[in-house]
Design an enzyme around this catalytic site. Structure first.
Site, PDB file in Angstrom:
ATOM      1  NE  ARG A 165      10.290  11.018  35.428  1.00 37.50           N
ATOM      2  CZ  ARG A 165      10.323  11.966  36.358  1.00 37.50           C
ATOM      3  NH1 ARG A 165      11.415  12.113  37.098  1.00 37.50           N
ATOM      4  NH2 ARG A 165       9.291  12.761  36.549  1.00 37.50           N
ATOM      5  CD  GLN A 166       4.748   5.438  36.678  1.00 38.18           C
ATOM      6  OE1 GLN A 166       4.022   4.450  36.820  1.00 38.18           O
ATOM      7  NE2 GLN A 166       4.426   6.636  37.152  1.00 38.18           N
ATOM      8  CE  LYS A 170      21.999   8.105  38.347  1.00 41.13           C
ATOM      9  NZ  LYS A 170      21.822   7.800  36.957  1.00 41.13           N
TER      10      LYS A 170
END
Length: 311
Positions: free
Chosen positions: A93-94, A191
């Site tokens: 996710r990084q 979102k």
């Protein structure tokens, strides 16, 4: 060919070995009193094609160091080729700089694995496809969609299905699954994330009235996104909401959050070893990806096509 298992997910490694009808290579991976990792391979691997099965899930740093040191031990033992089989690639996710003075840790981890001595990488459902380019060695990114679509067809094939992406970034993944489900229609949850780990559902793009909704994502961590999405879908008239996710990180109070949500069921794979809370949960079900990994390992060892597994 040799299979070496780390401590991150022994049941998955054993299932892969059983599918291939071969034993796991005898090895010791233990800690010194100061928590340093020590690895010793107890079988001859000189000239062998070795596959190291190790997810870099929690505790992520410990499991990553186990992987790196195991690869180094095999390289120094003159293994012919070392493939890092990483069902869940931590730090994925990084994969970019979200702000100034922040790292791209996925690239750093890729460099570490390459420097340790891995010749190739096999993983499943990377958080972002471009992470394959972070490696300077061949990288096979398998997809869990075939396993998921088969399960959805078996259990919910007679329902009025609609595949739903929980955010705009997951549309490609959701569309690929929808295509496998006889081109099921697609909806998107729009979102806005106010702060890390929290999400606020804003709008549903698509008509979900009386639809059996299949939420699909690659990682479920806090489960806030999925639970909020399920609530929004039900509020818009969805008949039922089931989530299919490749990697069940499920940190903190995620399992309890799923249990009290509008989700009828959360289906995850066994890329990450389940905690006791996950095992006893009535709302969480697991699918095995051992046959998928085993088949890919076999094809890599035999130098045959891996891409045909995506069909």
């Amino acid at each position: 060919m040799k299979l070496v298992a780390g401590n991150s997910n022994p049941p998955l490694a054993e299932a892969v070995a059983a599918y291939l009808n071969m034993p796991l290579t005898k090895a010791s991976i233990r800690r010194f009193s100061d928590e340093e990792v020590f690895v010793e391979i107890h079988e001859n691997v000189r000239g062998e094609d070795v596959f190291v099965i190790q997810s870099t899930s929690a505790p992520a740093n410990d499991n990553l160091m186990e992987l790196l040191i195991t690869i180094d031990a095999l390289r120094r033992a003159s293994a012919r080729r070392i493939t890092a089989v990483i069902p869940y690639f931590g730090y994925a996710r990084q994969d970019r700089k979200p702000g100034p003075r922040t790292p791209i840790s996925a690239k750093l981890v890729a460099n570490l694995i390459t420097t340790a001595g891995a010749h190739r990488v096999l993983t499943i459902d990377l958080h972002a496809g471009q992470i394959q380019g972070f490696f300077d060695i061949p990288t096979d990114n398998l997809f869990g969609a075939p396993v998921m679509s088969a399960d959805i067809t078996q259990r919910f094939g007679k329902e009025n299905l609609m595949v739903v992406s929980p955010d705009v970034g997951g549309v490609v993944r959701a569309r690929a699954l929808a295509k496998r489900l006889n081109n099921a229609p697609l909806a998107i949850v729009d979102k806005r994330r106010e702060r890390p780990g929290e999400s606020e559902v804003m709008n549903i793009i698509g008509d979900v009235t009386d639809r059996f909704c299949i939420l699909v994502d690659d990682i479920v961590d806090s489960a806030g996104t999925l639970c909020n999405a399920a609530a929004a879908l039900k509020a818009k008239g969805a008949k039922e909401v089931v989530a299919y996710v490749s990697h069940g990180v499920l940190s903190g109070g995620a399992v309890a959050r799923v249990g009290s949500s509008q989700l009828a069921e959360l289906v995850i794979t066994d890329s990450i070893m389940a905690t006791e809370a996950v095992r006893v949960s009535q709302r969480i079900r697991r699918l095995t990806i051992a046959p998928l990994i085993a088949e890919a390992v076999h094809r890599i060892a035999e130098e045959t096509s891996v891409s045909s597994l995506f069909d």
